[in-house]
Write a protein that holds these residues in place. Structure first.
Motif, PDB file in Angstrom:
ATOM      1  N   MET A   4      16.711  83.107  55.755  1.00 35.81           N
ATOM      2  CA  MET A   4      16.578  81.649  55.791  1.00 35.81           C
ATOM      3  C   MET A   4      16.482  81.142  57.231  1.00 35.81           C
ATOM      4  O   MET A   4      15.634  80.296  57.556  1.00 35.81           O
ATOM      5  CB  MET A   4      17.785  81.010  55.092  1.00 35.81           C
ATOM      6  CG  MET A   4      17.912  79.509  55.271  1.00 35.81           C
ATOM      7  SD  MET A   4      16.528  78.589  54.558  1.00 35.81           S
ATOM      8  CE  MET A   4      16.747  76.993  55.366  1.00 35.81           C
ATOM      9  N   VAL A  36      15.112  71.628  52.033  1.00 32.90           N
ATOM     10  CA  VAL A  36      14.875  72.966  51.473  1.00 32.90           C
ATOM     11  C   VAL A  36      14.410  72.849  50.023  1.00 32.90           C
ATOM     12  O   VAL A  36      13.473  73.534  49.595  1.00 32.90           O
ATOM     13  CB  VAL A  36      16.145  73.833  51.567  1.00 32.90           C
ATOM     14  CG1 VAL A  36      15.953  75.149  50.805  1.00 32.90           C
ATOM     15  CG2 VAL A  36      16.490  74.133  53.021  1.00 32.90           C
ATOM     16  N   VAL A  59      22.417  81.166  50.477  1.00 32.08           N
ATOM     17  CA  VAL A  59      21.423  80.653  51.419  1.00 32.08           C
ATOM     18  C   VAL A  59      21.643  79.157  51.655  1.00 32.08           C
ATOM     19  O   VAL A  59      21.601  78.679  52.799  1.00 32.08           O
ATOM     20  CB  VAL A  59      19.999  80.913  50.880  1.00 32.08           C
ATOM     21  CG1 VAL A  59      18.968  80.151  51.702  1.00 32.08           C
ATOM     22  CG2 VAL A  59      19.689  82.402  50.910  1.00 32.08           C
ATOM     23  N   LEU A 115      11.272  80.721  50.430  1.00 36.71           N
ATOM     24  CA  LEU A 115      12.357  81.175  49.554  1.00 36.71           C
ATOM     25  C   LEU A 115      11.893  81.227  48.100  1.00 36.71           C
ATOM     26  O   LEU A 115      12.280  82.131  47.344  1.00 36.71           O
ATOM     27  CB  LEU A 115      13.566  80.256  49.686  1.00 36.71           C
ATOM     28  CG  LEU A 115      14.330  80.322  51.010  1.00 36.71           C
ATOM     29  CD1 LEU A 115      15.455  79.292  51.015  1.00 36.71           C
ATOM     30  CD2 LEU A 115      14.880  81.721  51.254  1.00 36.71           C
ATOM     31  N   ASP A 141      12.900  73.172  57.608  1.00 33.86           N
ATOM     32  CA  ASP A 141      13.725  73.516  56.450  1.00 33.86           C
ATOM     33  C   ASP A 141      12.878  73.555  55.184  1.00 33.86           C
ATOM     34  O   ASP A 141      13.040  74.439  54.331  1.00 33.86           O
ATOM     35  CB  ASP A 141      14.840  72.483  56.275  1.00 33.86           C
ATOM     36  CG  ASP A 141      16.021  72.720  57.204  1.00 33.86           C
ATOM     37  OD1 ASP A 141      16.193  73.861  57.674  1.00 33.86           O
ATOM     38  OD2 ASP A 141      16.779  71.765  57.452  1.00 33.86           O
ATOM     39  N   ALA A 163      10.743  76.587  55.049  1.00 33.51           N
ATOM     40  CA  ALA A 163      11.589  77.719  54.688  1.00 33.51           C
ATOM     41  C   ALA A 163      11.817  77.754  53.183  1.00 33.51           C
ATOM     42  O   ALA A 163      11.824  78.823  52.563  1.00 33.51           O
ATOM     43  CB  ALA A 163      12.924  77.633  55.429  1.00 33.51           C
ATOM     44  N   THR A 180      22.789  76.872  55.020  1.00 31.22           N
ATOM     45  CA  THR A 180      22.125  75.634  55.418  1.00 31.22           C
ATOM     46  C   THR A 180      23.145  74.532  55.650  1.00 31.22           C
ATOM     47  O   THR A 180      23.037  73.756  56.609  1.00 31.22           O
ATOM     48  CB  THR A 180      21.120  75.204  54.329  1.00 31.22           C
ATOM     49  OG1 THR A 180      20.194  76.270  54.093  1.00 31.22           O
ATOM     50  CG2 THR A 180      20.348  73.963  54.747  1.00 31.22           C
TER      51      THR A 180
END
Length: 484
Positions: free
Chosen positions: A169, A258, A229, A207, A200, A203, A233
């Motif tokens: 991450m 995210v 994860v 993911l 973010d 990312a 964060t």
């Protein structure tokens, strides 16, 4: 939380281990253009087709050869291998999907730097024009399109706290910075908070790719894997809302970014702009008023009575529940009492173990453990009290109060609605900066505020946080439409 003013439901944490961790990451391009903002979607298909699983394997794939990448000054150890395998998968992913979403030709990052923050000064290397002596960080350098990391302190700490996927991450976030400049979704005039939330978000896009089983070196399940994860964060958040050096956003904002990427893909990341962030923030507090920083609302019967009055105004019912502050409701037919607050539908009573609820608030002042996803403070306690009240609201509306994936998530969503209402200027009590992060922390750790009347909750912290976020950002109608 504060009486009449703001509810200082929040605590200020200090991330001493990270120092400037991730604070220096960013890009510099000459194109500041970005698309217009739109509200984040709330229509996410959780278990998608493919290999995404709730309880499958999580972490590095066994028996897969390491990527043929090298880092300048690397030691070839497990943390460098973990980082380079992450970057190899990121490079493969973005090389494939970049043309589908962004203009121009994608230039992958091909040069990497590794250092040990514990090394003597004479052994420290230069990265991005800076000395790495005692630098505990991971970052993207826009000057030469490189990524670097500390293998001696940062990566071991992240793995020890949150597991190996948290390193994935961290590096996915840094690779996001490498994407946004050439994708022309950010530029030199783009505010730092936008740069960080876009990273973010990007990312989160990666993911999702890993969770669907398409990453060469890693797997990610959607319960404990994704929970860890997200916890990382939360840990790497802006801890002091009044600090002008803040860059990444609160835990709530980081998790939201995210989730936008995970749910909406790269198209959602393109929509993160200053206007979008301002709209999401609305009346939610993002900085302390004078005197608020340490003004926590005591978790006692007097404060609960005040919160209870506010709840009755926000969500009135045809038969208001009775509040009992002598303990949880015992001997409630067909219901398992939840600690430290319970709701009994049969007697329409909310019972609170006040000392137990106060313990949930934790250490409300002072420093907390470095790199911790636990955010102590009064709203970590009050949000659970709120959640039992919204169960009474659901009972009054003849909705089911059992079932973690229906009543439980609806409870989290309606608790989010209450949270936004408590942030309004005329609310008494009123939220203060940091309170949402306390709620996020509790939802991610035990999820009690996302549980049904029996305390049953879905195992996915992502789902619990998504439900709460839906209520905070989209309101009661979104909760009713989604969690039937």
């Amino acid at each position: 939380m504060m009486r009449t003013q703001r509810l200082r439901f929040g605590a200020v944490a200090v991330l001493a281990v990270f120092g400037l961790a991730l604070a220096g990451c960013g890009v510099g391009t000459e194109n500041p253009s970005a698309p217009n903002a739109t509200a984040p979607t709330t229509e996410t298909d959780w278990e998608v087709a493919g290999s995404m699983t709730a309880d499958g394997p999580n972490g590095p794939r066994q028996g897969v050869p390491d990527a043929p990448l090298e880092a300048v000054n690397g030691d070839g150890g497990k943390y460098d291998k973990l980082a380079l395998n992450s970057l190899a998968d990121l490079q493969e992913f973005w090389t494939a999907v970049y043309p589908e979403h962004f203009p121009g030709r994608f230039t992958p990052v091909t040069t990497f730097y590794s250092w040990d923050a514990r090394a003597p000064r004479q052994q420290a290397i230069q990265f991005c024009g800076e000395h790495t002596y005692h630098v505990v960080n991971a970052a993207y350098c826009s000057l030469d399109h490189t990524i670097g990391w500390d293998r001696g302190v940062l990566l071991p700490q992240v793995v020890a706290k949150f597991g190996e996927m948290a390193v994935v991450m961290v590096l996915a976030h840094e690779y996001g910075h490498a994407i946004q400049g050439q994708a022309k979704i950010a530029g030199m005039r783009t505010p730092t908070i936008v740069l960080e939330q876009q990273a973010d978000c990007l990312a989160g896009v990666f993911l999702r790719h890993v969770a669907e089983g398409d990453s060469a070196h890693f797997t990610l399940n959607t319960t404990d894997g994704l929970n860890a994860v997200l916890a990382a964060t939360v840990a790497i958040r802006d801890q002091d809302p009044s600090d002008p050096q803040n860059a990444h956003g609160s835990a709530f904002e980081r998790v939201t970014a995210v989730q936008i990427g995970y749910a909406d893909g790269a198209q959602g990341c393109k929509k993160i702009t200053p206007t979008d962030i301002a709209e999401r923030r609305g009346t939610l507090p993002v900085s302390f008023l004078p005197g608020e920083e340490f003004a926590q609302l005591p978790v006692d019967a007097e404060s609960l009575t005040m919160v209870g009055r506010a709840l009755l105004e926000i969500f009135p019912t045809s038969r208001p529940p009775r509040f009992d502050y002598s303990g949880v409701v015992r001997n409630c037919p067909n219901v398992t009492a939840t600690q430290p607050v319970s709701y009994c539908p049969n007697s329409n009573t909310i019972g609170a173990d006040v000392p137990g609820l106060a313990r949930r608030a934790g250490q409300m002042w002072g420093e907390v453990e470095p790199l911790s996803a636990a955010v102590d403070g009064d709203y970590n306690a009050f949000i659970v009290f709120v959640s039992r009240y919204v169960l009474a609201v659901q009972q009054d509306r003849k909705l089911s109060v059992t079932g973690p994936d229906t009543a439980g998530l609806r409870t989290a969503c309606l608790s989010g609605v209450v949270t936004t209402e408590l942030s309004e200027p005329d609310s008494n009590p009123r939220l203060s900066a940091g309170d949402l992060d306390e709620a996020v922390s509790g939802l991610l750790t035990d999820g009690l505020a996302a549980s049904d009347v029996n305390g049953e909750t879905v195992p996915s912290g992502y789902q619990r946080l998504e439900a709460f976020r839906t209520g905070v950002l989209n309101g009661e109608q979104a909760c009713s439409a989604r969690y039937r």
